[in-house]
Design a protein around this motif. Structure first.
Motif, PDB file in Angstrom:
ATOM      1  N   LYS A 101      13.351  22.832  39.606  1.00  0.00           N
ATOM      2  CA  LYS A 101      13.306  22.282  41.103  1.00  0.00           C
ATOM      3  C   LYS A 101      14.369  21.046  41.245  1.00  0.00           C
ATOM      4  CE  LYS A 101      11.382  22.028  45.040  1.00  0.00           C
ATOM      5  NZ  LYS A 101      11.773  22.995  46.270  1.00  0.00           N
ATOM      6  N   ALA A 102      14.326  20.377  40.108  1.00  0.00           N
ATOM      7  CA  ALA A 102      15.306  19.042  40.170  1.00  0.00           C
ATOM      8  C   ALA A 102      16.683  19.383  40.010  1.00  0.00           C
ATOM      9  CB  ALA A 102      14.758  18.185  39.068  1.00  0.00           C
ATOM     10  N   VAL A 103      17.173  20.245  39.047  1.00  0.00           N
ATOM     11  CA  VAL A 103      18.761  20.146  38.780  1.00  0.00           C
ATOM     12  C   VAL A 103      19.111  21.883  39.133  1.00  0.00           C
ATOM     13  CG1 VAL A 103      18.624  18.470  37.233  1.00  0.00           C
ATOM     14  CG2 VAL A 103      18.124  20.439  36.243  1.00  0.00           C
ATOM     15  N   GLY A 104      18.124  22.719  39.127  1.00  0.00           N
ATOM     16  CA  GLY A 104      18.793  24.138  38.916  1.00  0.00           C
ATOM     17  C   GLY A 104      18.787  24.824  37.777  1.00  0.00           C
ATOM     18  N   ASN A 105      19.449  25.984  37.730  1.00  0.00           N
ATOM     19  CA  ASN A 105      19.672  26.657  36.259  1.00  0.00           C
ATOM     20  C   ASN A 105      20.959  26.358  36.016  1.00  0.00           C
ATOM     21  OD1 ASN A 105      21.546  28.521  37.601  1.00  0.00           O
ATOM     22  ND2 ASN A 105      19.839  29.842  37.983  1.00  0.00           N
ATOM     23  N   TYR A 106      21.326  26.906  34.561  1.00  0.00           N
ATOM     24  CA  TYR A 106      22.474  26.364  33.995  1.00  0.00           C
ATOM     25  C   TYR A 106      23.825  26.979  34.761  1.00  0.00           C
ATOM     26  CZ  TYR A 106      26.266  26.247  30.457  1.00  0.00           C
ATOM     27  OH  TYR A 106      27.352  25.724  29.856  1.00  0.00           O
ATOM     28  N   GLY A 107      23.551  28.167  35.316  1.00  0.00           N
ATOM     29  CA  GLY A 107      24.560  28.682  36.179  1.00  0.00           C
ATOM     30  C   GLY A 107      24.981  27.960  37.256  1.00  0.00           C
ATOM     31  N   GLU A 108      24.001  27.293  37.959  1.00  0.00           N
ATOM     32  CA  GLU A 108      24.190  26.560  39.182  1.00  0.00           C
ATOM     33  C   GLU A 108      24.894  25.139  38.675  1.00  0.00           C
ATOM     34  OE1 GLU A 108      20.921  27.042  42.076  1.00  0.00           O
ATOM     35  OE2 GLU A 108      19.868  27.260  40.223  1.00  0.00           O
ATOM     36  N   ILE A 109      24.194  24.543  37.609  1.00  0.00           N
ATOM     37  CA  ILE A 109      24.867  23.262  37.246  1.00  0.00           C
ATOM     38  C   ILE A 109      26.475  23.651  36.749  1.00  0.00           C
ATOM     39  CG2 ILE A 109      24.768  21.695  35.149  1.00  0.00           C
ATOM     40  CD1 ILE A 109      21.868  22.127  35.235  1.00  0.00           C
ATOM     41  N   TYR A 110      26.677  24.691  35.924  1.00  0.00           N
ATOM     42  CA  TYR A 110      28.148  24.930  35.513  1.00  0.00           C
ATOM     43  C   TYR A 110      28.865  24.887  36.805  1.00  0.00           C
ATOM     44  CZ  TYR A 110      32.067  26.787  33.374  1.00  0.00           C
ATOM     45  OH  TYR A 110      33.276  27.260  32.537  1.00  0.00           O
ATOM     46  N   GLU A 111      28.397  25.588  37.805  1.00  0.00           N
ATOM     47  CA  GLU A 111      29.317  25.971  39.038  1.00  0.00           C
ATOM     48  C   GLU A 111      29.738  24.548  39.843  1.00  0.00           C
ATOM     49  OE1 GLU A 111      31.839  27.860  41.771  1.00  0.00           O
ATOM     50  OE2 GLU A 111      31.201  28.262  39.707  1.00  0.00           O
ATOM     51  N   ALA A 112      28.649  23.785  39.523  1.00  0.00           N
ATOM     52  CA  ALA A 112      28.734  22.568  40.575  1.00  0.00           C
ATOM     53  C   ALA A 112      29.753  21.523  39.773  1.00  0.00           C
ATOM     54  CB  ALA A 112      27.343  21.980  40.431  1.00  0.00           C
ATOM     55  N   TYR A 113      29.801  21.690  38.535  1.00  0.00           N
ATOM     56  CA  TYR A 113      30.515  20.390  37.968  1.00  0.00           C
ATOM     57  C   TYR A 113      31.571  20.751  37.053  1.00  0.00           C
ATOM     58  CZ  TYR A 113      26.238  18.152  39.215  1.00  0.00           C
ATOM     59  OH  TYR A 113      25.449  17.561  40.026  1.00  0.00           O
ATOM     60  N   MET A 114      31.733  21.975  36.351  1.00  0.00           N
ATOM     61  CA  MET A 114      32.606  22.541  35.437  1.00  0.00           C
ATOM     62  C   MET A 114      33.367  23.584  36.261  1.00  0.00           C
ATOM     63  SD  MET A 114      32.003  20.616  32.875  1.00  0.00           S
ATOM     64  CE  MET A 114      33.182  21.253  31.794  1.00  0.00           C
ATOM     65  N   GLY A 115      32.798  24.332  37.260  1.00  0.00           N
ATOM     66  CA  GLY A 115      33.362  25.490  38.021  1.00  0.00           C
ATOM     67  C   GLY A 115      34.073  24.955  39.173  1.00  0.00           C
ATOM     68  N   HIS A 116      33.633  25.648  40.200  1.00  0.00           N
ATOM     69  CA  HIS A 116      34.684  25.713  41.496  1.00  0.00           C
ATOM     70  C   HIS A 116      33.696  24.795  42.794  1.00  0.00           C
ATOM     71  CE1 HIS A 116      37.738  27.923  40.050  1.00  0.00           C
ATOM     72  NE2 HIS A 116      36.882  28.701  39.313  1.00  0.00           N
ATOM     73  N   GLY A 117      32.736  24.113  42.148  1.00  0.00           N
ATOM     74  CA  GLY A 117      31.799  23.242  43.111  1.00  0.00           C
ATOM     75  C   GLY A 117      32.582  22.364  43.708  1.00  0.00           C
ATOM     76  N   LYS A 118      32.311  21.545  44.583  1.00  0.00           N
ATOM     77  CA  LYS A 118      32.865  20.448  45.251  1.00  0.00           C
ATOM     78  C   LYS A 118      33.029  19.461  44.193  1.00  0.00           C
ATOM     79  CE  LYS A 118      32.234  17.061  49.066  1.00  0.00           C
ATOM     80  NZ  LYS A 118      31.353  16.431  50.176  1.00  0.00           N
ATOM     81  N   GLN A 119      32.292  19.087  43.396  1.00  0.00           N
ATOM     82  CA  GLN A 119      32.491  18.101  42.376  1.00  0.00           C
ATOM     83  C   GLN A 119      33.158  18.726  40.958  1.00  0.00           C
ATOM     84  OE1 GLN A 119      28.716  16.579  42.596  1.00  0.00           O
ATOM     85  NE2 GLN A 119      29.370  14.575  43.416  1.00  0.00           N
TER      86      GLN A 119
END
Length: 346
Positions: free
Chosen positions: A302-320
């Protein structure tokens, strides 16, 4: 979330060594953290993808998310967290002495570090490898063309040792130009003080993105080393090791089970899948051995999402994000040919 910068000196840390170690011996880390009211989680100097600061001074990134996940598991609140920015030279001492509860930064799990520094490495949250960055107009297309080159490298890291080994094994006669701060390292390279710069490929990708003209630089194809980047805790507290290790596994297992930050409430209320219900605390007693509440894993997702969501946000193609594709890499789920794998949560 408390924002604290330590950038600690070795001498300052050793002054408090006995006090920190004595407290840790008398009381479990979980009890200490609960009594304090927040988790002390160590990162490094701001580094794109892993741990960085936004315009309001808030930390974010892959490793920061691990810190937040552990805070959420304990308190049900990811903001019950003090981020400590510690130098590479002082990081392991700070952890072993009890200055930090958890190290979550780009630290490579090695035998020497795991067995001789009074700390325990847990589960990798990113698999990386060391490489070289060079100027495109240098004409260099392979690391084997770096004969006699001056290479900028951060000192006190496995990167420096790997560079020396690689040069020696391939008779390249590379000269190491060492720096304590990677920003100074990169500035020296950009100003012509080195022929190349070396580091973990993911970190270099993020650094190149911040160069004045990123397209003027390339990462050479060779990978010098294997770099399993892992969180670590102080040696000797098995319960605390279990809490951090299984908080990371919860992120990975949630992705495998299709549990996301958006659907975790619905999954908790309505999923008929036994493995989902056990993980989220709807049934069973997975929490008892950890000393946490039954909804510890629910609170993480609920706080941070799953590993895939975190990866996309910061290591992948998310805004950050820093634009590193995950598909086909070691950081993909094991079901997709990668190494991201959680033991069964049962």
């Amino acid at each position: 979330m408390k924002q604290v910068s330590l950038i600690a000196a070795f001498a300052a840390l050793t002054t408090s060594a006995f006090a920190g170690a004595g407290t840790a011996a008398a009381e479990s880390t979980l009890d200490i953290v609960k009594e304090r009211g927040h988790l002390r989680c160590q990162v490094g100097s701001p580094s794109a993808g892993y741990y960085n600061l936004d315009s309001d001074g808030n930390w974010y990134g892959l490793d920061v998310s691990v810190c937040q996940a552990v805070a959420a598991a304990i308190f049900g609140d990811k903001s019950k967290l003090e981020i400590q920015s510690v130098s590479s030279q002082a990081r392991f001492t700070a952890l072993a002495n009890g200055e930090s509860d958890l190290l979550s930064r780009t630290a490579t799990w090695t035998l020497t570090r795991d067995s001789q520094l009074g700390i325990d490495f847990l589960a990798p949250n990113f698999y990386d490898g060391q490489g070289f960055t060079v100027r495109k107009d240098s004409g260099i297309t392979s690391a084997m063309e770096l004969q006699g080159a001056k290479v900028c490298v951060t000192t006190g890291t496995t990167t420096e040792l790997n560079l020396t080994d690689y040069s020696r094994a391939n008779k390249l006669n590379i000269s190491n130009v060492t720096f304590e701060d990677f920003n100074v390292r990169d500035d020296t390279y950009l100003n012509g003080g080195c022929d190349a710069v070396t580091g973990d490929k993911s970190s270099m990708a993020g650094n190149i993105a911040a160069f004045p003209v990123p397209a003027d630089h390339i990462i050479l194809p060779e990978t010098l080393s294997k770099e399993p980047l892992s969180s670590a805790v102080r040696h000797g507290d098995n319960q605390w090791s279990d809490i951090v290790r299984w908080s990371i596994f919860a992120l990975i297992n949630a992705e495998e089970l299709g549990i996301t930050q958006a659907n975790v409430d619905d999954m908790l209320a309505n999923s008929p899948v036994p493995s989902v219900r056990r993980m989220l605390g709807a049934e069973g007693n997975l929490h008892e051995g950890l000393g946490l509440k039954s909804d510890w894993a629910y609170n993480i997702i609920k706080a941070v999402g799953n590993y895939g969501e975190i990866y996309e946000a910061y290591m992948g193609h998310g805004k950050q994000g820093i634009g590193i594709d995950r598909a086909g890499t070691l950081n993909a789920l094991w079901t997709d040919g990668g190494l991201m794998f959680s033991p069964p949560m049962r």
